[in-house]
Write a protein that holds these residues in place. Sequence first.
Motif, PDB file in Angstrom:
ATOM      1  N   LEU A   6       0.856  -1.180   0.000  1.00 27.66           N
ATOM      2  CA  LEU A   6       0.000   0.000   0.000  1.00 27.66           C
ATOM      3  C   LEU A   6       0.893   1.231   0.000  1.00 27.66           C
ATOM      4  CD1 LEU A   6      -2.585   1.671   0.357  1.00 27.66           C
ATOM      5  CD2 LEU A   6      -2.475   1.176   2.812  1.00 27.66           C
ATOM      6  N   SER A   7       0.698   2.107  -0.980  1.00 28.89           N
ATOM      7  CA  SER A   7       1.477   3.350  -1.044  1.00 28.89           C
ATOM      8  C   SER A   7       0.535   4.538  -1.162  1.00 28.89           C
ATOM      9  CB  SER A   7       2.460   3.324  -2.221  1.00 28.89           C
ATOM     10  OG  SER A   7       1.776   3.240  -3.447  1.00 28.89           O
ATOM     11  N   VAL A   8       0.845   5.595  -0.411  1.00 28.44           N
ATOM     12  CA  VAL A   8       0.057   6.827  -0.406  1.00 28.44           C
ATOM     13  C   VAL A   8       0.989   7.988  -0.666  1.00 28.44           C
ATOM     14  CG1 VAL A   8      -1.369   8.373   0.976  1.00 28.44           C
ATOM     15  CG2 VAL A   8      -1.653   5.892   1.187  1.00 28.44           C
ATOM     16  N   ASP A   9       0.625   8.810  -1.660  1.00 24.58           N
ATOM     17  CA  ASP A   9       1.411   9.995  -2.001  1.00 24.58           C
ATOM     18  C   ASP A   9       0.434  11.163  -2.119  1.00 24.58           C
ATOM     19  OD1 ASP A   9       3.105  11.932  -3.005  1.00 24.58           O
ATOM     20  OD2 ASP A   9       4.135  10.562  -4.367  1.00 24.58           O
ATOM     21  N   ALA A  10       0.424  12.026  -1.104  1.00 27.70           N
ATOM     22  CA  ALA A  10      -0.526  13.132  -1.073  1.00 27.70           C
ATOM     23  C   ALA A  10       0.066  14.278  -0.258  1.00 27.70           C
ATOM     24  CB  ALA A  10      -1.860  12.698  -0.473  1.00 27.70           C
ATOM     25  N   LYS A  11      -0.327  15.500  -0.593  1.00 21.11           N
ATOM     26  CA  LYS A  11       0.183  16.650   0.146  1.00 21.11           C
ATOM     27  C   LYS A  11      -0.306  16.630   1.583  1.00 21.11           C
ATOM     28  CE  LYS A  11       0.743  21.662  -0.206  1.00 21.11           C
ATOM     29  NZ  LYS A  11       0.406  22.894  -0.991  1.00 21.11           N
ATOM     30  N   TYR A  12      -1.578  16.276   1.769  1.00 18.83           N
ATOM     31  CA  TYR A  12      -2.157  16.182   3.111  1.00 18.83           C
ATOM     32  C   TYR A  12      -2.814  14.817   3.263  1.00 18.83           C
ATOM     33  CZ  TYR A  12      -1.680  21.250   2.854  1.00 18.83           C
ATOM     34  OH  TYR A  12      -1.188  22.516   2.684  1.00 18.83           O
ATOM     35  N   THR A  49       3.759   2.494   2.700  1.00 21.49           N
ATOM     36  CA  THR A  49       4.601   3.671   2.534  1.00 21.49           C
ATOM     37  C   THR A  49       3.736   4.911   2.386  1.00 21.49           C
ATOM     38  OG1 THR A  49       6.284   2.330   1.400  1.00 21.49           O
ATOM     39  CG2 THR A  49       6.432   4.719   1.154  1.00 21.49           C
ATOM     40  N   ILE A  50       4.031   5.944   3.161  1.00 21.56           N
ATOM     41  CA  ILE A  50       3.309   7.215   3.087  1.00 21.56           C
ATOM     42  C   ILE A  50       4.305   8.327   2.802  1.00 21.56           C
ATOM     43  CG2 ILE A  50       1.864   8.886   4.309  1.00 21.56           C
ATOM     44  CD1 ILE A  50       0.857   6.588   6.041  1.00 21.56           C
ATOM     45  N   ARG A  51       4.037   9.083   1.731  1.00 27.76           N
ATOM     46  CA  ARG A  51       4.829  10.276   1.412  1.00 27.76           C
ATOM     47  C   ARG A  51       3.878  11.465   1.412  1.00 27.76           C
ATOM     48  NH1 ARG A  51       6.518   6.342  -2.212  1.00 27.76           N
ATOM     49  NH2 ARG A  51       8.707   5.661  -1.952  1.00 27.76           N
ATOM     50  N   THR A  52       4.153  12.448   2.269  1.00 19.45           N
ATOM     51  CA  THR A  52       3.217  13.554   2.422  1.00 19.45           C
ATOM     52  C   THR A  52       3.916  14.764   3.007  1.00 19.45           C
ATOM     53  OG1 THR A  52       1.090  14.181   3.395  1.00 19.45           O
ATOM     54  CG2 THR A  52       2.532  12.813   4.739  1.00 19.45           C
ATOM     55  N   ASN A  53       3.272  15.906   2.866  1.00 23.14           N
ATOM     56  CA  ASN A  53       3.742  17.085   3.581  1.00 23.14           C
ATOM     57  C   ASN A  53       3.274  17.029   5.036  1.00 23.14           C
ATOM     58  OD1 ASN A  53       4.938  19.849   3.625  1.00 23.14           O
ATOM     59  ND2 ASN A  53       2.839  20.420   4.126  1.00 23.14           N
ATOM     60  N   THR A  54       1.978  16.703   5.255  1.00 24.27           N
ATOM     61  CA  THR A  54       1.425  16.659   6.605  1.00 24.27           C
ATOM     62  C   THR A  54       0.613  15.383   6.800  1.00 24.27           C
ATOM     63  OG1 THR A  54       1.267  19.071   6.709  1.00 24.27           O
ATOM     64  CG2 THR A  54      -0.065  17.819   8.268  1.00 24.27           C
ATOM     65  N   LEU A  55       0.958  14.624   7.825  1.00 24.63           N
ATOM     66  CA  LEU A  55       0.203  13.439   8.219  1.00 24.63           C
ATOM     67  C   LEU A  55      -0.440  13.711   9.568  1.00 24.63           C
ATOM     68  CD1 LEU A  55      -0.670  10.456   8.051  1.00 24.63           C
ATOM     69  CD2 LEU A  55       1.532   9.847   9.095  1.00 24.63           C
ATOM     70  N   GLN A  98       6.964  16.162   6.155  1.00 23.47           N
ATOM     71  CA  GLN A  98       7.460  17.348   6.818  1.00 23.47           C
ATOM     72  C   GLN A  98       6.931  17.425   8.250  1.00 23.47           C
ATOM     73  OE1 GLN A  98       9.593  20.023   5.833  1.00 23.47           O
ATOM     74  NE2 GLN A  98      10.135  18.393   4.402  1.00 23.47           N
ATOM     75  N   ASN A  99       5.642  17.133   8.416  1.00 23.28           N
ATOM     76  CA  ASN A  99       4.993  17.326   9.702  1.00 23.28           C
ATOM     77  C   ASN A  99       4.100  16.123   9.999  1.00 23.28           C
ATOM     78  OD1 ASN A  99       4.004  18.498  12.038  1.00 23.28           O
ATOM     79  ND2 ASN A  99       2.536  19.808  10.983  1.00 23.28           N
ATOM     80  N   VAL A 100       4.323  15.470  11.138  1.00 18.10           N
ATOM     81  CA  VAL A 100       3.515  14.330  11.552  1.00 18.10           C
ATOM     82  C   VAL A 100       2.903  14.659  12.910  1.00 18.10           C
ATOM     83  CG1 VAL A 100       3.477  11.879  12.128  1.00 18.10           C
ATOM     84  CG2 VAL A 100       4.991  12.709  10.306  1.00 18.10           C
ATOM     85  N   GLN A 101       1.564  14.540  13.007  1.00 22.78           N
ATOM     86  CA  GLN A 101       0.853  14.794  14.254  1.00 22.78           C
ATOM     87  C   GLN A 101      -0.008  13.588  14.588  1.00 22.78           C
ATOM     88  OE1 GLN A 101      -1.125  18.690  14.584  1.00 22.78           O
ATOM     89  NE2 GLN A 101      -0.105  19.273  12.672  1.00 22.78           N
ATOM     90  N   LEU A 102       0.222  13.010  15.751  1.00 19.63           N
ATOM     91  CA  LEU A 102      -0.559  11.879  16.241  1.00 19.63           C
ATOM     92  C   LEU A 102      -1.240  12.320  17.529  1.00 19.63           C
ATOM     93  CD1 LEU A 102       2.153   9.101  15.777  1.00 19.63           C
ATOM     94  CD2 LEU A 102       0.517   9.953  14.091  1.00 19.63           C
ATOM     95  N   ILE A 103      -2.565  12.327  17.520  1.00 24.70           N
ATOM     96  CA  ILE A 103      -3.342  12.864  18.636  1.00 24.70           C
ATOM     97  C   ILE A 103      -4.296  11.788  19.123  1.00 24.70           C
ATOM     98  CG2 ILE A 103      -4.926  14.681  19.383  1.00 24.70           C
ATOM     99  CD1 ILE A 103      -3.807  16.395  17.070  1.00 24.70           C
ATOM    100  N   GLY A 104      -4.201  11.429  20.392  1.00 27.66           N
ATOM    101  CA  GLY A 104      -4.914  10.279  20.922  1.00 27.66           C
ATOM    102  C   GLY A 104      -6.402  10.484  21.067  1.00 27.66           C
ATOM    103  N   PHE A 105      -7.124   9.365  21.086  1.00 24.00           N
ATOM    104  CA  PHE A 105      -8.543   9.342  21.416  1.00 24.00           C
ATOM    105  C   PHE A 105      -8.673   8.738  22.799  1.00 24.00           C
ATOM    106  CE2 PHE A 105     -13.021   9.077  20.765  1.00 24.00           C
ATOM    107  CZ  PHE A 105     -13.440   7.906  21.366  1.00 24.00           C
ATOM    108  N   TYR A 106      -9.365   9.398  23.685  1.00 27.97           N
ATOM    109  CA  TYR A 106      -9.460   8.914  25.047  1.00 27.97           C
ATOM    110  C   TYR A 106     -10.850   9.218  25.593  1.00 27.97           C
ATOM    111  CZ  TYR A 106      -8.348  13.827  25.569  1.00 27.97           C
ATOM    112  OH  TYR A 106      -8.352  15.190  25.438  1.00 27.97           O
ATOM    113  N   ALA A 107     -11.245   8.459  26.619  1.00 27.10           N
ATOM    114  CA  ALA A 107     -12.528   8.665  27.275  1.00 27.10           C
ATOM    115  C   ALA A 107     -12.329   8.484  28.769  1.00 27.10           C
ATOM    116  CB  ALA A 107     -13.568   7.688  26.734  1.00 27.10           C
ATOM    117  N   GLU A 108     -13.394   8.624  29.538  1.00 27.04           N
ATOM    118  CA  GLU A 108     -13.255   8.575  30.984  1.00 27.04           C
ATOM    119  C   GLU A 108     -13.012   7.158  31.498  1.00 27.04           C
ATOM    120  OE1 GLU A 108     -12.977  11.123  33.066  1.00 27.04           O
ATOM    121  OE2 GLU A 108     -12.967  12.299  31.223  1.00 27.04           O
ATOM    122  N   THR A 109     -13.396   6.145  30.722  1.00 27.67           N
ATOM    123  CA  THR A 109     -13.205   4.766  31.167  1.00 27.67           C
ATOM    124  C   THR A 109     -12.226   4.060  30.249  1.00 27.67           C
ATOM    125  OG1 THR A 109     -15.127   4.103  29.863  1.00 27.67           O
ATOM    126  CG2 THR A 109     -15.489   4.591  32.194  1.00 27.67           C
TER     127      THR A 109
END
Length: 447
Positions: free
Chosen positions: A119-125, A157-163, A189-200
Amino acid sequence: PNSVERSNVSLSNGAGVDVTASDGGSIAVNARNLEMTGRSFLFAGIESGLGSDNSKAGNISVNATGAINLNNRSSIANLVRAEASGQGGDVSISASTLQVKGGAQVGTSTLSAGKGGNLSVDAKYVQLIGTSADGQIASALGTGAQSNSTGDAGDLTIRTNTLLVKDGAQVFTATFGSGNGGNLSVDAQNVQLIGFYAETPSVYTPSGLFANADIDAIGNGGNITIEAHKLLVQDAALIFAGTRTDLTSPSNGGSVTINVQQLRLQNGGQIGTGTRSAGRGGNLQVNADTVELVGFRLVGTDKYPSSLFSDSIAEVTGDAGDLTIKTNTLLVQDEAQISVESSGTGTAGSMTLNARSIRLDNNALLSANTQSAKIDPNREQATININSRDLIMRRGSNIFTNATGENVIGGNINIDTDVLAAVENSDISANSANFRGGNVRITAQGI
């Protein structure tokens, strides 16, 4: 091949294209924008009971000059189905923007003896957001080798400006069978991983990047490599390569290599390698100009410190990998931690920090813990090596090695620095609860 060329292409309400066959056909979509929603699909591959050893499924190629949007459990998949023969085809995605949300998925998989496609992904965003409405299915990009399969999974493989990966979405390679998992590579260029969380904790779903040898797997997990300018991991998001299998499985976990200018883990963001089996865990290597670990995240009553780690959990026999950081500046702050650990009979790895400047502040922790009595003459375990121009420890920050158990020898602490300052109840100690602690060796111009 089935080919669609239009300004805009839209699939909805279960509509789709399926060219799965003995020697599966190809799908090519060339459009300005592609919209897929309501469980719509593009399927290629080799059908159950069909194909031969020489069969090769066709590829899926999706190209858009604008956006590709997948929503509401829509999917693009290339599969070698159970009891099929032959090799799976590839999936390639090219667009200005790729957005996958609402439990939509793009991937390749094998359920048989043939190798799964790449699987290959090539996208700006590239944006992966959330889960299905019921929370059961992650929005995802992935490759896999499923249970009872013997073929290897493909690479991703992922090629991107922002993931951006957030709110329970995942990027993964995995094996559940005897074949190996694929490698996961990100060039951005920029990778952001932001978690999903809940109270339990029962509904906690980690966002992140994963390369796992998973339940029932015999094959080895793949490696993760990230090349980027900035990498941010926050809110209990996770990057992990390792094994999550039966305790007796010989599966080995892959390694994680991070090459970035700026790495920041905050509010419980974590990067690690580990083994939960008889196989060994991989190494964690970080190369960066700046590395910052700050804070923790509470999920229910569970605390997730921002951390870099390599571990082998309780009851398993596999050895954990080593952890190495090379950077100009390293900051560990507000209960964040860096650790190597074995809670089972396998050996712990060693930690090596090479930095111009290291700051440990407000209950920061560097630790190396072991319960393993195994002795490897070619490799120390649970040792911390620090090479830095200055090492500053403040407000209850600690550097510890610990050994627990009969005949278990604690790891050493080796510090080579120009200036060492440890103030406000900050400690350096090598301990053993039951046998013999390690040595503390400090070479410095000033303490």
